[in-house]
Design a protein around this motif. Structure first.
Motif, PDB file in Angstrom:
ATOM      1  N   ASP A  31      67.152   9.251 -57.469  1.00 33.66           N
ATOM      2  CA  ASP A  31      66.011   8.619 -56.827  1.00 33.66           C
ATOM      3  C   ASP A  31      65.169   7.939 -57.899  1.00 33.66           C
ATOM      4  O   ASP A  31      64.883   8.548 -58.947  1.00 33.66           O
ATOM      5  N   ILE A  32      64.760   6.709 -57.631  1.00 35.92           N
ATOM      6  CA  ILE A  32      63.848   6.000 -58.519  1.00 35.92           C
ATOM      7  C   ILE A  32      62.521   5.837 -57.779  1.00 35.92           C
ATOM      8  O   ILE A  32      62.452   5.202 -56.729  1.00 35.92           O
ATOM      9  N   PHE A  33      61.496   6.408 -58.339  1.00 34.83           N
ATOM     10  CA  PHE A  33      60.158   6.434 -57.734  1.00 34.83           C
ATOM     11  C   PHE A  33      59.310   5.401 -58.470  1.00 34.83           C
ATOM     12  O   PHE A  33      58.990   5.574 -59.648  1.00 34.83           O
ATOM     13  N   GLU A  34      58.961   4.318 -57.796  1.00 30.64           N
ATOM     14  CA  GLU A  34      58.210   3.220 -58.402  1.00 30.64           C
ATOM     15  C   GLU A  34      56.717   3.431 -58.218  1.00 30.64           C
ATOM     16  O   GLU A  34      56.264   3.860 -57.150  1.00 30.64           O
ATOM     17  N   LEU A  35      55.942   3.086 -59.242  1.00 31.58           N
ATOM     18  CA  LEU A  35      54.482   3.224 -59.223  1.00 31.58           C
ATOM     19  C   LEU A  35      53.844   1.937 -59.715  1.00 31.58           C
ATOM     20  O   LEU A  35      54.099   1.502 -60.851  1.00 31.58           O
ATOM     21  N   ILE A  36      53.007   1.315 -58.877  1.00 29.88           N
ATOM     22  CA  ILE A  36      52.276   0.107 -59.257  1.00 29.88           C
ATOM     23  C   ILE A  36      50.805   0.352 -59.011  1.00 29.88           C
ATOM     24  O   ILE A  36      50.387   0.650 -57.883  1.00 29.88           O
ATOM     25  N   PRO A  37      49.946   0.225 -60.060  1.00 24.73           N
ATOM     26  CA  PRO A  37      48.522   0.470 -59.861  1.00 24.73           C
ATOM     27  C   PRO A  37      47.913  -0.485 -58.852  1.00 24.73           C
ATOM     28  O   PRO A  37      48.262  -1.676 -58.789  1.00 24.73           O
ATOM     29  N   LYS A  38      47.004   0.023 -58.027  1.00 27.93           N
ATOM     30  CA  LYS A  38      46.294  -0.815 -57.072  1.00 27.93           C
ATOM     31  C   LYS A  38      45.099  -1.486 -57.768  1.00 27.93           C
ATOM     32  O   LYS A  38      44.430  -0.891 -58.592  1.00 27.93           O
ATOM     33  N   GLY A  39      44.824  -2.707 -57.348  1.00 21.83           N
ATOM     34  CA  GLY A  39      43.669  -3.428 -57.884  1.00 21.83           C
ATOM     35  C   GLY A  39      43.919  -3.981 -59.255  1.00 21.83           C
ATOM     36  O   GLY A  39      42.993  -4.322 -59.973  1.00 21.83           O
ATOM     37  N   ASP A  52      44.605   5.011 -58.273  1.00 23.31           N
ATOM     38  CA  ASP A  52      45.419   4.903 -57.069  1.00 23.31           C
ATOM     39  C   ASP A  52      46.569   3.927 -57.283  1.00 23.31           C
ATOM     40  O   ASP A  52      46.417   2.898 -57.962  1.00 23.31           O
ATOM     41  N   TYR A  53      47.696   4.247 -56.662  1.00 19.47           N
ATOM     42  CA  TYR A  53      48.922   3.471 -56.839  1.00 19.47           C
ATOM     43  C   TYR A  53      49.570   3.179 -55.493  1.00 19.47           C
ATOM     44  O   TYR A  53      49.406   3.936 -54.529  1.00 19.47           O
ATOM     45  N   SER A  54      50.322   2.073 -55.460  1.00 21.58           N
ATOM     46  CA  SER A  54      51.321   1.864 -54.416  1.00 21.58           C
ATOM     47  C   SER A  54      52.634   2.417 -54.953  1.00 21.58           C
ATOM     48  O   SER A  54      53.028   2.118 -56.086  1.00 21.58           O
ATOM     49  N   CYS A  55      53.300   3.249 -54.174  1.00 18.29           N
ATOM     50  CA  CYS A  55      54.514   3.891 -54.654  1.00 18.29           C
ATOM     51  C   CYS A  55      55.586   3.850 -53.572  1.00 18.29           C
ATOM     52  O   CYS A  55      55.288   3.813 -52.381  1.00 18.29           O
ATOM     53  N   ARG A  56      56.827   3.845 -53.991  1.00 21.28           N
ATOM     54  CA  ARG A  56      57.953   3.877 -53.064  1.00 21.28           C
ATOM     55  C   ARG A  56      59.142   4.532 -53.752  1.00 21.28           C
ATOM     56  O   ARG A  56      59.155   4.712 -54.980  1.00 21.28           O
ATOM     57  N   VAL A  57      60.144   4.850 -52.958  1.00 18.01           N
ATOM     58  CA  VAL A  57      61.355   5.491 -53.464  1.00 18.01           C
ATOM     59  C   VAL A  57      62.560   4.624 -53.144  1.00 18.01           C
ATOM     60  O   VAL A  57      62.691   4.116 -52.031  1.00 18.01           O
ATOM     61  N   ILE A  58      63.434   4.462 -54.133  1.00 13.67           N
ATOM     62  CA  ILE A  58      64.741   3.834 -53.929  1.00 13.67           C
ATOM     63  C   ILE A  58      65.789   4.900 -54.214  1.00 13.67           C
ATOM     64  O   ILE A  58      65.808   5.494 -55.294  1.00 13.67           O
ATOM     65  N   LYS A  59      66.644   5.152 -53.233  1.00  9.11           N
ATOM     66  CA  LYS A  59      67.694   6.160 -53.363  1.00  9.11           C
ATOM     67  C   LYS A  59      69.045   5.456 -53.563  1.00  9.11           C
ATOM     68  O   LYS A  59      69.359   4.513 -52.830  1.00  9.11           O
ATOM     69  N   MET A  60      69.819   5.946 -54.505  1.00 13.40           N
ATOM     70  CA  MET A  60      71.127   5.350 -54.783  1.00 13.40           C
ATOM     71  C   MET A  60      72.206   6.426 -54.862  1.00 13.40           C
ATOM     72  O   MET A  60      71.993   7.480 -55.474  1.00 13.40           O
ATOM     73  N   GLY A  61      73.357   6.135 -54.238  1.00 12.52           N
ATOM     74  CA  GLY A  61      74.493   7.039 -54.332  1.00 12.52           C
ATOM     75  C   GLY A  61      74.391   8.225 -53.394  1.00 12.52           C
ATOM     76  O   GLY A  61      73.863   9.275 -53.758  1.00 12.52           O
TER      77      GLY A  61
END
Length: 210
Positions: free
Chosen positions: A202-210, A93-102
């Motif tokens: 779009d840059i989609f970031e993924l950081i593992p939980k725990g 499981d991950y925490s994920c988010r999107v950063i949109k540019m341009g």
């Protein structure tokens, strides 16, 4: 002549059996390709080829609109040449988010960082599979090996209250192609160049939980 009738019956049974065997062979599922190059559509192949141009254009628009500090605060995440060895993200499981540019059109913002949502990476039908679990826009698809410090994501966008994603290649407006990279010890990203809507990259970031 009974022995002749038996011979003909036996031949008929053999013919039916052979036909049945061929039918089964035709209906057997073919193995899914493991090479993303055998699956990717022509428009998405073109987007991948122009990933750097999309990235630079998105960064330029974001900074020109007064977001230089926000961009710098993300560190390696938004730098196009920050990929590290070991791009394979572990299952979990991950925490994920999107950063949109341009922004693609006037009236939209040139830099938007969305809050974190829940994502999961698992093995599904022999492929590494990514699914964003909540939010109104949810990328779902597979991650494929590639050369060097990157992997390739091919998937589709789920919207709203949809419960099942479209297969990749079914709808060009929903198809997604991205470059998967590791940019820190426990930080991955997927860069989507020239997405269908809103932004240049779009840059989609993924950081593992725990």
């Amino acid at each position: 002549m009974p022995h002749v009738r038996i011979g003909l019956a036996g031949a008929l049974l053999l013919t039916v059996a052979a036909c049945g065997s061929k039918s089964i062979d035709r209906e057997a599922p073919r193995p899914r390709p493991s090479d993303w190059r055998q699956i990717v559509t022509a428009p998405d192949r073109d987007r991948l080829a122009r990933w750097r141009a999309a990235w630079i254009a998105g960064l330029d628009k974001a900074t020109a609109a007064g977001n230089a500090a926000q961009v710098a605060a993300q560190g390696a995440l938004l730098k196009p040449d920050a990929a590290l060895d070991g791009p394979l993200p572990p299952q979990g499981d991950y925490s994920c988010r999107v950063i949109k540019m341009g922004a693609q059109t006037k009236g939209l913002m040139d830099y938007v960082a969305y809050p974190y949502f829940n994502c999961r990476i698992s093995m599904l039908d022999g492929r590494l599979h990514l699914a964003k679990l909540n939010g109104s826009q949810r990328p779902v698809g597979d991650i494929f090996p590639d050369e060097g410090r990157r992997m390739i994501f091919l998937g589709a966008m789920m919207l709203g209250d949809e419960t099942r994603p479209l297969p990749y290649g079914r709808d060009g407006e929903r198809d997604m192609v991205g470059i998967v990279e590791r940019v820190a010890s426990q930080r991955w990203r997927i860069a989507f160049p020239y997405p269908r809507w809103e932004s240049t990259i779009d840059i989609f970031e993924l950081i593992p939980k725990g």
